[in-house]
Design an enzyme around this catalytic site. Structure first.
Site, PDB file in Angstrom:
ATOM      1  N   TYR A 194      78.391  35.233  56.484  1.00 54.97           N
ATOM      2  CA  TYR A 194      78.824  35.266  55.364  1.00 54.97           C
ATOM      3  C   TYR A 194      79.614  34.307  55.074  1.00 54.97           C
ATOM      4  O   TYR A 194      80.696  34.706  55.768  1.00 54.97           O
ATOM      5  CB  TYR A 194      79.815  36.511  54.784  1.00 54.97           C
ATOM      6  CG  TYR A 194      80.125  36.534  53.179  1.00 54.97           C
ATOM      7  CD1 TYR A 194      81.673  37.347  53.502  1.00 54.97           C
ATOM      8  CD2 TYR A 194      79.309  37.112  51.840  1.00 54.97           C
ATOM      9  CE1 TYR A 194      81.642  36.677  51.825  1.00 54.97           C
ATOM     10  CE2 TYR A 194      79.639  36.968  51.223  1.00 54.97           C
ATOM     11  CZ  TYR A 194      81.134  36.873  50.617  1.00 54.97           C
ATOM     12  OH  TYR A 194      82.025  37.409  49.452  1.00 54.97           O
ATOM     13  N   ASP A 219      82.624  27.457  59.604  1.00 48.90           N
ATOM     14  CA  ASP A 219      83.014  28.270  58.289  1.00 48.90           C
ATOM     15  C   ASP A 219      84.112  29.220  59.106  1.00 48.90           C
ATOM     16  O   ASP A 219      84.276  30.203  59.646  1.00 48.90           O
ATOM     17  CB  ASP A 219      82.050  29.826  58.371  1.00 48.90           C
ATOM     18  CG  ASP A 219      82.395  29.853  56.800  1.00 48.90           C
ATOM     19  OD1 ASP A 219      82.442  31.134  56.192  1.00 48.90           O
ATOM     20  OD2 ASP A 219      84.094  30.374  56.975  1.00 48.90           O
ATOM     21  N   LYS A 253      92.268  33.018  54.289  1.00 45.65           N
ATOM     22  CA  LYS A 253      92.503  34.046  55.125  1.00 45.65           C
ATOM     23  C   LYS A 253      93.884  34.674  55.909  1.00 45.65           C
ATOM     24  O   LYS A 253      94.998  33.699  55.578  1.00 45.65           O
ATOM     25  CB  LYS A 253      91.909  34.868  56.071  1.00 45.65           C
ATOM     26  CG  LYS A 253      90.844  35.556  55.577  1.00 45.65           C
ATOM     27  CD  LYS A 253      89.902  35.789  56.832  1.00 45.65           C
ATOM     28  CE  LYS A 253      88.052  36.250  55.894  1.00 45.65           C
ATOM     29  NZ  LYS A 253      88.099  37.513  54.546  1.00 45.65           N
TER      30      LYS A 253
HETATM   31  P1  KE4 Z   1      87.233  34.716  50.174  1.00 45.99           P
HETATM   32  O1  KE4 Z   1      86.456  34.402  49.161  1.00 45.99           O
HETATM   33  O2  KE4 Z   1      86.841  36.259  50.530  1.00 45.99           O
HETATM   34  O3  KE4 Z   1      88.311  33.986  49.929  1.00 45.99           O
HETATM   35  O4  KE4 Z   1      86.764  34.149  51.477  1.00 45.99           O
HETATM   36  C1  KE4 Z   1      85.095  34.038  51.796  1.00 45.99           C
HETATM   37  C2  KE4 Z   1      84.746  34.324  52.807  1.00 45.99           C
HETATM   38  C3  KE4 Z   1      84.189  32.921  53.628  1.00 45.99           C
HETATM   39  N1  KE4 Z   1      83.924  32.697  54.782  1.00 45.99           N
HETATM   40  C4  KE4 Z   1      84.084  33.636  55.603  1.00 45.99           C
HETATM   41  C5  KE4 Z   1      84.082  33.835  57.703  1.00 45.99           C
HETATM   42  C6  KE4 Z   1      84.279  35.499  55.377  1.00 45.99           C
HETATM   43  O5  KE4 Z   1      84.466  36.309  56.176  1.00 45.99           O
HETATM   44  C7  KE4 Z   1      84.661  35.297  54.175  1.00 45.99           C
HETATM   45  C8  KE4 Z   1      85.136  36.237  53.454  1.00 45.99           C
HETATM   46  N2  KE4 Z   1      85.084  37.499  54.691  1.00 45.99           N
HETATM   47  C9  KE4 Z   1      85.200  39.106  53.514  1.00 45.99           C
HETATM   48  C10 KE4 Z   1      85.443  39.792  54.661  1.00 45.99           C
HETATM   49  N3  KE4 Z   1      84.501  40.351  55.843  1.00 45.99           N
HETATM   50  C11 KE4 Z   1      86.616  39.643  52.775  1.00 45.99           C
HETATM   51  C12 KE4 Z   1      86.475  40.972  52.673  1.00 45.99           C
HETATM   52  C13 KE4 Z   1      86.135  40.548  50.621  1.00 45.99           C
HETATM   53  O6  KE4 Z   1      84.748  40.364  50.484  1.00 45.99           O
HETATM   54  O7  KE4 Z   1      86.880  41.735  50.372  1.00 45.99           O
END
Ligand code: KE4
Length: 427
Positions: free
Chosen positions: A142, A237, A265
């Site tokens: 993701y 990533d 994060k």
């Molecule tokens: P954000 O746009 O949610 O800050 O980051 C996206 C993202 C990008 N790359 C990786 C490897 C990530 O894990 C994420 C976001 N992770 C999720 C949890 N698996 C965020 C939680 C959510 O969607 O509320």
């Protein structure tokens, strides 16, 4: 009716699904999401005043525990000087210099406001730099919710088993090529089928959005070699792994350099921060230096910067934190292994550094297909039993657990005790 139930009912009137991010809705595990009121250290307290040992830690940022005093104080003081300027500040230079000093192979960095924005911008940059359109991602990884990445994505997309996302056009999806994680042959086939057309390979160097999936020996090294040979931009990533697996993230921990790296994060200490960075020869294509346009009203926001800077400086100045995180996660691993092995449901535990996940599977979980084939209905029962006992896991089998330094050995023992009680109740 609990306060959380009342709040959830009310929330659904004005917020889609009652949440501002789908994974929070408990849709896959069932039940009512808990509305949190406060948190400190290893614990969160819900609207009904119940305490939970937290293994989500805001999905990664709370690596030093909730309400970490130096970050809170820094935010409080900085806010008095205005919360945003929309003009460059010295603090942004200090933040960029700190990131460059910690992250291998990063000469320049651009701040954004989320991991999604970081990945979206890195993809545009890779395309602008190479003049190519296609890119490869891995099933179950993701990279945020920008259209191009919502093809066979992980996290909430996997949790809800969404195959095609309305609104993501066929045209966009055409340039997104996918391969199973840990499958180098599949990547070689895609490269051979699309000669000279692939701008980038995006990979979570340690995957965290299908549970924690560890790169097998040779996988990342193979991607590096393919990118070197084909002039493809290798993008790590590190939104999850950055500043968590080591001060220099997965690049440092695994001893492998990417061409571009995305962050989120931990980098914001709980405030909305993302970033992307890499070698100068690539980053100089970003506007206003180059023509790859990318922008953001609140990019480099002073409150977000002071929170992230305080967090990263603490991590850089106290490298012993990483051994502490690893040791605590190893203790949790041993405890879970000991407790679960007394049950009769097969399981595997995947762990690297302070990223860990439990899969109820009798086979290794090494990619999305094997994560999806696990007994995730049983995981949901496991989740709710631990939640009822005051242990808050990510509400999905497709998420990694996050450990903070605030968790104590006693908390870990309480967690494994809750697992034992779950197994006894399941008999
Ligand atoms: P954000 O746009 O949610 O800050 O980051 C996206 C993202 C990008 N790359 C990786 C490897 C990530 O894990 C994420 C976001 N992770 C999720 C949890 N698996 C965020 C939680 C959510 O969607 O509320």
């Amino acid at each position: 009716m609990t306060k959380s139930q009342q709040l959830f009912e009310r929330a659904q009137k004005t917020i889609p699904g009652g949440v501002n991010s789908p994974v929070r809705a408990f849709r896959s595990v069932g039940g009512t999401p808990l509305f949190m009121e406060s948190a400190k250290g290893a614990y969160m307290y819900d609207a009904d005043g119940k305490r939970y040992i937290d293994y989500i830690n805001s999905w990664g940022p709370m690596i030093l525990g909730h309400a970490y005093e130096p970050v809170v104080t820094a935010i409080r003081e900085k806010a008095l000087q205005s919360t945003s300027f929309g003009a460059p500040t010295e603090l942004e230079i200090e933040m960029a210099e700190l990131i460059v000093s910690m992250a291998p192979n990063v000469d320049m960095v651009r701040m954004v406001s989320s991991g999604t924005e970081a990945c979206m911008s890195a993809l545009r940059l890779a395309r602008g730099y190479t003049g190519r359109n296609k890119f490869i991602k891995f099933e179950g990884c993701y990279h945020g919710h920008a259209d191009a990445f919502l093809v066979k994505a992980g996290s909430g997309v996997a949790t809800f088993n969404i195959q095609t996302i309305p609104g993501v056009t066929a045209g966009v999806s055409l340039d997104t090529l996918t391969a199973p994680y840990n499958d180098l042959e599949a990547v070689k086939t895609l490269v051979a089928q699309n000669p000279g057309e692939i701008a980038a390979i995006f990979v979570e160097p340690v995957a965290g959005n299908m549970g924690c999936i560890i790169p097998e020996p040779g996988f990342l090294e193979g991607l590096r070699a393919i990118c070197d040979k084909e002039g493809i931009v290798l993008v790590f990533d590190e939104v999850m792994t950055g500043f968590r697996l080591a001060p220099g993230g997965a690049q440092q921990r695994l001893g492998l350099n990417a061409d571009l790296v995305t962050y989120g994060k931990v980098i914001g200490g709980g405030m909305p921060v993302g970033a992307f960075g890499g070698r100068r020869e690539i980053m100089q294509h970003i506007a206003p230096l180059g023509n790859v346009y990318q922008a953001g009203t609140l990019s480099g926001n002073p409150i977000a910067m002071i929170a992230g800077y305080t967090m990263l400086k603490t991590l850089k100045d106290n490298p012993g934190i990483y051994k502490e995180l690893d040791d605590k996660t190893a203790l949790l691993h041993t405890g879970l292994e000991g407790a679960l092995s007394k049950g009769d449901v097969p399981f595997v535990i995947n762990r690297l550094g302070s990223m860990i996940s439990v899969h109820f599977s009798d086979k290794p979980v090494r990619n999305f297909a094997s994560a999806a084939a696990a007994n995730n209905a049983y995981f949901n029962k496991f989740f709710h039993s631990l939640l009822d006992q005051g242990v808050y896991l990510p509400p999905s089998a497709f998420e990694t657990w996050f450990i903070s330094t605030a968790i104590s050995n006693a908390d870990i023992e309480e967690t494994t005790g809750a697992v034992t009680k779950f197994l006894q109740a399941s008999k």
